[in-house]
Scaffold this active site. Structure first.
Site, PDB file in Angstrom:
ATOM      1  N   SER A 265      43.610  34.038  43.129  1.00 36.11           N
ATOM      2  CA  SER A 265      43.820  32.841  43.939  1.00 36.11           C
ATOM      3  C   SER A 265      44.490  33.183  45.259  1.00 36.11           C
ATOM      4  O   SER A 265      44.975  34.286  45.469  1.00 36.11           O
ATOM      5  CB  SER A 265      44.673  31.840  43.163  1.00 36.11           C
ATOM      6  OG  SER A 265      46.001  32.293  43.117  1.00 36.11           O
ATOM      7  N   LYS A 266      44.475  32.218  46.110  1.00 33.70           N
ATOM      8  CA  LYS A 266      45.053  32.278  47.442  1.00 33.70           C
ATOM      9  C   LYS A 266      46.429  32.936  47.460  1.00 33.70           C
ATOM     10  O   LYS A 266      46.716  33.784  48.276  1.00 33.70           O
ATOM     11  CB  LYS A 266      45.147  30.831  47.917  1.00 33.70           C
ATOM     12  CG  LYS A 266      45.661  30.576  49.299  1.00 33.70           C
ATOM     13  CD  LYS A 266      45.459  29.080  49.563  1.00 33.70           C
ATOM     14  CE  LYS A 266      46.025  28.493  50.791  1.00 33.70           C
ATOM     15  NZ  LYS A 266      47.151  28.916  51.475  1.00 33.70           N
ATOM     16  N   ARG A 267      47.250  32.528  46.508  1.00 32.77           N
ATOM     17  CA  ARG A 267      48.633  33.009  46.450  1.00 32.77           C
ATOM     18  C   ARG A 267      48.756  34.512  46.187  1.00 32.77           C
ATOM     19  O   ARG A 267      49.707  35.142  46.612  1.00 32.77           O
ATOM     20  CB  ARG A 267      49.405  32.266  45.352  1.00 32.77           C
ATOM     21  CG  ARG A 267      49.617  30.823  45.671  1.00 32.77           C
ATOM     22  CD  ARG A 267      51.037  30.540  46.145  1.00 32.77           C
ATOM     23  NE  ARG A 267      51.083  29.313  46.892  1.00 32.77           N
ATOM     24  CZ  ARG A 267      51.375  29.244  48.182  1.00 32.77           C
ATOM     25  NH1 ARG A 267      51.676  30.336  48.851  1.00 32.77           N
ATOM     26  NH2 ARG A 267      51.392  28.089  48.797  1.00 32.77           N
ATOM     27  N   ASP A 268      47.804  35.048  45.403  1.00 33.70           N
ATOM     28  CA  ASP A 268      47.927  36.438  44.954  1.00 33.70           C
ATOM     29  C   ASP A 268      47.996  37.433  46.092  1.00 33.70           C
ATOM     30  O   ASP A 268      48.728  38.402  46.037  1.00 33.70           O
ATOM     31  CB  ASP A 268      46.755  36.797  44.042  1.00 33.70           C
ATOM     32  CG  ASP A 268      46.763  35.948  42.788  1.00 33.70           C
ATOM     33  OD1 ASP A 268      47.859  35.716  42.274  1.00 33.70           O
ATOM     34  OD2 ASP A 268      45.692  35.515  42.358  1.00 33.70           O
ATOM     35  N   PHE A 277      41.336  36.896  51.675  1.00 27.82           N
ATOM     36  CA  PHE A 277      40.351  36.244  52.535  1.00 27.82           C
ATOM     37  C   PHE A 277      39.711  37.242  53.487  1.00 27.82           C
ATOM     38  O   PHE A 277      40.361  38.190  53.914  1.00 27.82           O
ATOM     39  CB  PHE A 277      41.026  35.138  53.345  1.00 27.82           C
ATOM     40  CG  PHE A 277      41.644  34.085  52.473  1.00 27.82           C
ATOM     41  CD1 PHE A 277      40.852  33.221  51.735  1.00 27.82           C
ATOM     42  CD2 PHE A 277      43.028  33.975  52.365  1.00 27.82           C
ATOM     43  CE1 PHE A 277      41.412  32.264  50.912  1.00 27.82           C
ATOM     44  CE2 PHE A 277      43.597  33.017  51.532  1.00 27.82           C
ATOM     45  CZ  PHE A 277      42.787  32.159  50.809  1.00 27.82           C
TER      46      PHE A 277
END
Length: 511
Positions: A265-268, A277
């Site tokens: 996820s984004k947080r990782d 990204f």
RNA sequence: GGCCCGUUCGUCUAGGGGUUAGGACAGGAGAUUUUCAUUCUUCAAACAGGGGUUCGAUUCCCCUACGGGCUACCA
């Protein structure tokens, strides 16, 4: 008749596209190109509440950076335009009405509160899975339970309603998945999903099926998170009368967190120190910045190569693939079934491989803009020679400056702890001699310098090896670097002698 | 909880009824490079567990465990 292969990548513009999404797009692209087919980009923006400004452009820009191109889509147009679902809004309702007509869907007027209450009641009664289904719909406000004149009255009055799929009570639905084989699901386990929302927009399920049909999609390659709703989609094709041209499905395994559990996820990314990204993204609301592969100095082809091998393999030992080689080798059958933990170390390795493959000439072009931006003016041939020397030491092109800054600006700080250790006995005398000797020669090539260096060391009764590192520090400021005499030769006699004299002064002050 | 999907070295994976279970990344050791990086050599490292089927299962079947996904008028 064999249909032309047509696939689509259909993201929601709810934020930046993460690498899992890029991989899904990549597999679609590889499959399409392998079979001489078309690749479309469709934007699924049916949820206005989650729309994020800039996300669509981000997606387009990311995919372009990766080298994934489209034959049709929001940004390139095409025969099935528009490719943005919000702009196709008017098309969907007729299909929902068609389903009501044929008895496969119905109007439902329940409020959010009533739905919540229903679920709470079921939970309290220990029902395994509380859902709006063939049993519970009997107790709700819908066109199946309400008298038809009341339904007509409510519709005429403009009461809020949704259209729900009427899932049959007891049937077996078979989904044929290209990766997993047959997946069987009992309709008794499925719920009456909303197809058409009270805001006049279709839900994913309806829009997706309608658009795939209208756009003549032959293969749906998407993430595994869609597998549970695939039976619903199969039913939709059937009830809409499109089963003959229903696309084939392939549900991709998910990308997992490198540590712990769950999907990436984004947080990782920023937690574990690698980008998730493709491009850097700044959240328009929180202004929080998430790093991107591009900004971290990754070569897009390396990023794509890594992604391609995460969940797919060619069955041969080959690991380095150009995009055209990937297209050639790709097949859905060789996609693995299980999720893959992302490995940032291997990603770095891929980048290093690609960096090595890149010619010094091309690297120099990239590096030159950085050099110029810093206000230096050096000929491209010089920059190229620097790249040649430094290339092997870098994993990323953005490391070049820290590796090679001393080729462009004079070093002014030194590792004094190291200097203190080495700056003794005959060393200061040797360095002074060396500076003078270097200044006196005309041939400033690496070999001549090396010869001179050795002779000078011998004259001073020192082994060449013993003074090699202090010499390196004196001229470059750094304790490690490329071949010392080549570096010296490249920087040039005048600057080297100047640096040597400057360093000797500095070293003397601390000794 | 329910439903669905999955499970080979730390990680990505190959393989497939009889193999010394192969490769890559990461890690260890050594050599080369009088630095670092590179390169080379080398070491360590896996079939989740239990039942079947079979002469023989890591491979086929079942169960369990574990992991993952889904369970919204989100996609």
């Amino acid at each position: 008749m064999e249909r032309k292969v047509r696939v689509r990548f259909a993201p929601s513009p709810t934020g930046p596209l993460h690498m899992g999404g890029v991989r899904t797009a990549l597999y679609n692209y590889l499959f399409a190109k392998k079979h001489g087919g078309d690749m479309l980009l469709r934007i699924e923006d049916t949820d206005q509440t989650r729309y994020v400004l800039g996300a669509e452009n981000y997606i387009i820009e990311s995919l372009a950076w990766c080298g994934i191109t489209f034959d049709e889509g929001v940004h390139v147009g095409g025969p099935h335009a528009p490719y943005r679902q919000s702009e196709r809004k008017e098309m969907y309702k007729q299909y929902a009405l068609q389903l009501i007509e044929s008895g496969h869907a119905y109007y439902a007027f329940d409020s959010m509160e009533e739905l919540d209450a229903m679920r709470e009641n079921l939970k309290a009664a220990n029902v395994a899975s509380p859902q709006y289904n063939y049993i519970t719909r009997e107790g709700m406000k819908n066109s199946l339970t309400l008298p038809s004149d009341e339904v007509a009255r409510r519709l005429a009055a403009g009461d809020a309603y949704v259209i729900r799929m009427k899932i049959p009570r007891k049937e077996e639905v078979r989904v044929v998945d290209l990766i997993r084989g047959n997946v069987l699901v009992q309709t008794s386990q499925m719920d009456d999903k909303v197809l058409f929302k009270s805001d006049g927009m279709p839900t994913y399920h309806l829009a997706n099926v309608v658009d795939d049909y209208l756009m003549k999609i032959t293969h749906v390659i998407r993430g595994e998170e869609w597998l549970p709703s695939a039976p619903l989609h199969v039913l939709l094709y059937r009830y809409l009368g499109w089963e003959e041209v229903m696309p084939e499905f392939a549900h991709l395994p998910l990308l997992l967190k490198p540590d712990g559990n769950g999907k990436l996820s984004k947080r990782d990314g920023d937690r574990l120190g690698f980008p998730v990204f493709p491009l850097q993204w700044q959240d328009p609301f929180t202004e929080e910045i998430s790093s991107g592969y591009r900004e971290n100095g990754y070569i897009p082809a390396a990023f794509i190569n890594m992604l391609a091998l995460l969940g797919w393999n060619p069955g041969t030992p080959q690991e380095i693939f150009s995009m055209s080689e990937l297209i050639e080798a790709f097949s859905i059958e060789r996609i693995s079934k299980s999720g893959a933990k992302f490995d940032s170390a291997k990603t770095k390795w891929f980048n290093q491989q690609y960096l090595r493959q890149t010619s010094s000439e091309d690297l120099a072009k990239i590096f030159a803009t950085e050099i110029q931006a810093k206000g230096f003016d050096y000929p491209i041939t010089y920059i190229q020679a620097v790249c040649e020397l430094v290339k092997e030491k870098a994993q990323f092109s953005n490391e070049f400056w820290s590796l090679a800054s001393y080729f462009f600006e004079e070093p002014n700080s030194f590792d004094m702890d190291l200097v203190r250790k080495k700056w003794k006995d005959a060393v200061p005398a040797f360095m002074a001699n060396l500076a003078a000797d270097l200044n006196s020669i005309d041939q400033f090539d690496a070999l001549s310098i090396e010869d001179l260096f050795k002779v000078c060391a011998e004259k001073n009764g020192i082994s060449a090896g013993a003074v090699m590192q202090i010499f390196r520090i004196a001229i470059s400021g750094q304790a490690a670097g490329p071949a010392i005499f080549e570096l010296t030769s490249l920087i040039g006699k005048e600057r080297i002698v100047k640096r040597l004299n400057f360093a000797i002064n500095q070293f003397n002050t601390i000794a």
